[in-house]
Design an enzyme around this catalytic site. Structure first.
Site, PDB file in Angstrom:
ATOM      1  N   ASP A 407       0.825  -1.208   0.000  1.00 18.00           N
ATOM      2  CA  ASP A 407       0.000   0.000   0.000  1.00 18.00           C
ATOM      3  C   ASP A 407       0.856   1.253   0.000  1.00 18.00           C
ATOM      4  O   ASP A 407       1.925   1.309   0.613  1.00 18.00           O
ATOM      5  CB  ASP A 407      -0.896  -0.021   1.243  1.00 18.00           C
ATOM      6  CG  ASP A 407      -1.813   1.174   1.332  1.00 18.00           C
ATOM      7  OD1 ASP A 407      -2.685   1.301   0.455  1.00 18.00           O
ATOM      8  OD2 ASP A 407      -1.661   1.976   2.273  1.00 18.00           O
ATOM      9  N   GLU A 460       1.190  -0.607  -5.126  1.00 17.64           N
ATOM     10  CA  GLU A 460       0.239   0.465  -5.410  1.00 17.64           C
ATOM     11  C   GLU A 460       1.071   1.750  -5.500  1.00 17.64           C
ATOM     12  O   GLU A 460       1.425   2.342  -4.486  1.00 17.64           O
ATOM     13  CB  GLU A 460      -0.820   0.586  -4.309  1.00 17.64           C
ATOM     14  CG  GLU A 460      -1.871   1.630  -4.650  1.00 17.64           C
ATOM     15  CD  GLU A 460      -2.429   2.368  -3.459  1.00 17.64           C
ATOM     16  OE1 GLU A 460      -3.438   3.066  -3.627  1.00 17.64           O
ATOM     17  OE2 GLU A 460      -1.859   2.270  -2.362  1.00 17.64           O
TER      18      GLU A 460
END
Length: 730
Positions: A407, A460
């Site tokens: 993330d 990401e």
């Protein structure tokens, strides 16, 4: 300060120097610390030694006695008289060597951190050939003045189990006879002797929810896996394999009581329900929003505190292993979202763990994230780097997960991420790249692929940082895949336009192919696109009810034809009308309506077409697998391209009509004389389409078109994507 006062006030950092068997001027002696006891009885493992009753002269909790002449290293038990019945226990302070064991190996390799630190269930052989079972505790708090172990086993009394500080900054203690399931925390005093909030174990393998947030002793060796076939078979080439990912927030996929939504489905219930659904829908993987323990439901897991503990909202760690195991037995891979970028400042967590910045950057210009009001890990500190890399390995090792989606990578890479001028500190070269984070990510990826070469990491990452999914030896960050945020942003911007204006934005739908093979891309339509006022996927679409559904179907078809692996958030396949709400279930009742059932049927058909058609996945990351037929037809808002299998014996011609105008006798070029067979039409009536009549089979004519010698005529339904397959194997 008198020795008893040090123990009473929880200020002793070297209890092994003062307790257990120690040397004195009078010879070897035994000293026991037992606060609130009036007397203790020493019982020896060697029954030939007589019990020894010891009274304290001044009732200060310290009990001393000379050792019997026959003493030969025997284990002893302390029976304490506290005025409410005897309480017998094996004294922890006779196990100095065993307590120190962890720090001898802890820094030699990242995985050793979770094998040595935290709460480890171990067995010790005594000199008399017997076995003492218990738990070895080891916690890093380098600037603490004192640390004690607290839990149900000592009534959360910080005086009872002082821990020993080692030269490496770890505090250690072995406590006999503790068992799995016991709750514990650490009572820590900062460098100035001030009490801190009781801290959960940073390496805790199991955790409780509010209000205790306690860690729990857990045995990783007890679960018996049954996924050996999957673990062996997952060694294939992931880049040349289909990957359609169903992103899931476990707490809101479905609730067991639709009326009250009073509780969550458990990991075991999800294994019974979710896995069957995913398999039937044709997804190859599930991606779970962060599983690491977190205190606030509304963070969806992206503010983790217990990095080594699967959240107990849905069950214990064995239950999560069961879920992964069942996924694998059903042929479904498991990816988890992993958050190494930041963590919240909840009192029981990592923030100012020992009163100092053990885990976070001290300067808020590097250590505080303005977007998420959370702490940023100090990526340059060796102990923090080992902590994060060990955690990545831990999920792959102990829980058999198949991949980590990392993330907020962009927030790690740039020192000025979401910061104004003057709010950040340049690197040594005056730039904005965080060299420490870059180095950490490279090391993490190297360790993952070294130890688990058949697993994968997915970034990401929303910027143009180069070579995110290229090997470290080639100058890259080392990730296996990268989310294509550019494709997501541009294509959603395009599809949200009224079809009457799409011709002015044609570049938004075609630009992704300029860079499509720069990285190993995953095309994501994730949870972030259906929250915070962005609207559901259905309600991003313009037009009346039918056109909204048709736009969504056309867009989904375009996505599955486009190069790159696929990811869709739960609810997209239901054409859910409202935004995702983490506090409630998906709107499964919508499937009672033909529109929503039809769109669900389309996603199922797209998945099965994709996973069964090599041309649509084998060369997702190779320019040889894609060619435009026509990318410049802005006037009609039509895009057409061809996907090719690795052996070139299968081709899929994909055409998307992004207007509500049907187009008969629409000609597309084909590469050779062949027959094209309709494989999927998103306008089919079974998907709640208009069922506009289309060509099922067509044979190429020697009519040049789209810079090709051959071509065919087809019919394009309104707001639809069609797939035609050419089998060239004969």
């Amino acid at each position: 300060m008198h020795l008893a006062q040090q123990f009473e006030q929880v200020t002793c950092s070297q209890p092994f120097s003062h307790l257990g068997v120690i040397a004195s001027q009078q010879g070897a002696m035994l000293r026991v610390w037992c606060p609130d006891a009036s007397e203790v009885t020493i019982k020896w493992e060697n029954s030939a030694l007589a019990d020894r009753v010891i009274k304290s002269d001044n009732a200060n909790g310290l009990f001393e006695a000379s050792l019997p002449a026959e003493y030969n290293g025997e284990i002893y038990r302390v029976v304490a008289n506290k005025g409410r019945g005897d309480n017998g226990y094996i004294d922890p302070y006779q196990f100095t060597e065993q307590a120190y064991h962890a720090v001898h190996y802890i820094d030699s390799t990242p995985a050793n951190l979770y094998e040595q630190a935290g709460a480890q269930l171990i067995d010790i052989s005594t000199p008399q050939g017997k076995t003492v079972s218990g738990v070895r505790f080891c916690v890093f708090a380098p600037n603490a003045s004192a640390v004690s172990l607290i839990g149900d086993f000592n009534q959360w009394d910080g005086r009872t189990h002082p821990m020993e500080k080692t030269s490496m900054g770890y505090w250690v203690l072995f406590v006999p006879e503790l068992t799995e399931g016991e709750r514990y925390k650490y009572h820590i005093k900062d460098a100035n002797g001030h009490d801190l909030p009781h801290k959960a174990d940073p390496l805790g393998f199991c955790a409780e929810q509010y209000p205790s947030h306690a860690s729990k002793i857990y045995n990783h060796r007890s679960y018996q896996w049954s996924d050996s076939d999957w673990m062996e078979n997952r060694k294939g080439d992931k880049y040349a394999s289909p990957m359609s990912i169903y992103e899931v927030h476990l707490g809101s996929w479905k609730r067991p009581d639709a009326a009250t939504e009073a509780r969550y489905l458990t990991y075991k219930e999800l294994a019974d329900d979710l896995i069957g659904y995913v398999s039937d829908m044709g997804y190859t993987h599930v991606e779970l929003l962060p599983i690491s323990e977190f205190p606030f439901d509304g963070s969806w897991g992206y503010q983790p505190v217990g990095m080594f503990a699967p959240t107990s909202r849905f069950g214990n760690p064995d239950d999560f292993k069961y879920f992964v195991d069942k996924c694998h037995q059903a042929g479904v891979g498991v990816i988890i979202d992993w958050v190494p970028a930041h963590f919240p400042e909840d009192g029981h967590g990592l923030a100012r763990f020992d009163g100092s910045c053990v885990y976070e950057y001290e300067d808020p210009r590097k250590g505080w994230h303005p977007d998420w009001n959370s702490c940023i890990y100090d990526f340059g500190k060796d102990t923090v780097r080992q902590f994060l890399v060990a955690n990545a390995l831990y999920w792959l090792d102990k829980f058999h997960v198949d991949g980590l989606r990392v993330d907020a990578v962009a927030s790690m890479l740039y020192l000025d991420y979401s910061r104004n001028e003057g709010e950040w500190i340049p690197n040594v070269d005056g730039g904005n790249e965080n060299y420490e984070a870059i180095s950490l990510l490279k090391w993490m990826n190297e360790e993952v692929y070294k130890h688990f070469p058949d697993a994968m990491t997915i970034a990401e990452e929303s910027t143009s940082f180069p070579k995110v999914s290229r090997p470290v030896f080639d100058g890259g960050l080392g990730f296996g895949f990268k989310w294509n945020m550019g494709w997501m942003h541009d294509s959603l911007h395009y599809i949200a336009k009224d079809p009457a204006y799409r011709n002015y934005h044609h570049g938004d739908i075609t630009f992704s192919m300029v860079y499509a093979f720069d990285e190993n891309f995953v095309l994501p339509i994730s949870h972030d696109e259906v929250v915070h006022g962005k609207g559901s996927m259905l309600h991003k679409m313009p037009g009346d009810e039918w056109q909204q559904a048709a736009n969504l179907r056309c867009y989904a078809g375009f996505m599955y034809g486009h190069p790159g692996k696929k990811l869709n958030f739960m609810g997209n396949e239901l054409a859910q009308a409202r935004e995702w709400n983490h506090d409630s279930s998906l709107d499964w009742h919508l499937l009672d309506f033909e529109k929503h059932a039809g769109i669900q049927a389309l996603y199922k058909a797209l998945n099965h077409l994709y996973t069964s058609t090599p041309a649509l996945y084998e060369q997702d990351h190779d320019p040889a697998g894609f060619a435009w037929l026509d990318h410049s037809n802005a006037d009609q808002s039509v895009v057409s391209f061809v996907r090719t299998s690795k052996d070139a014996k299968q081709k899929v011609y994909v055409v998307s009509n992004f207007t509500p105008v049907p187009r008969k006798n629409f000609r597309i070029g084909v590469d050779e004389a062949c027959t094209l067979t309709l494989a999927l039409n998103t306008d089919d009536g079974v998907y709640w389409g208009s069922n506009y009549e289309v060509v099922a089979n067509t044979t190429a004519q020697l009519v040049p078109w789209n810079d090709r010698r051959h071509s065919v005529e087809i019919t394009l339904p309104p707001l639809a994507t069609v797939f035609y397959v050419a089998d060239l194997s004969e």
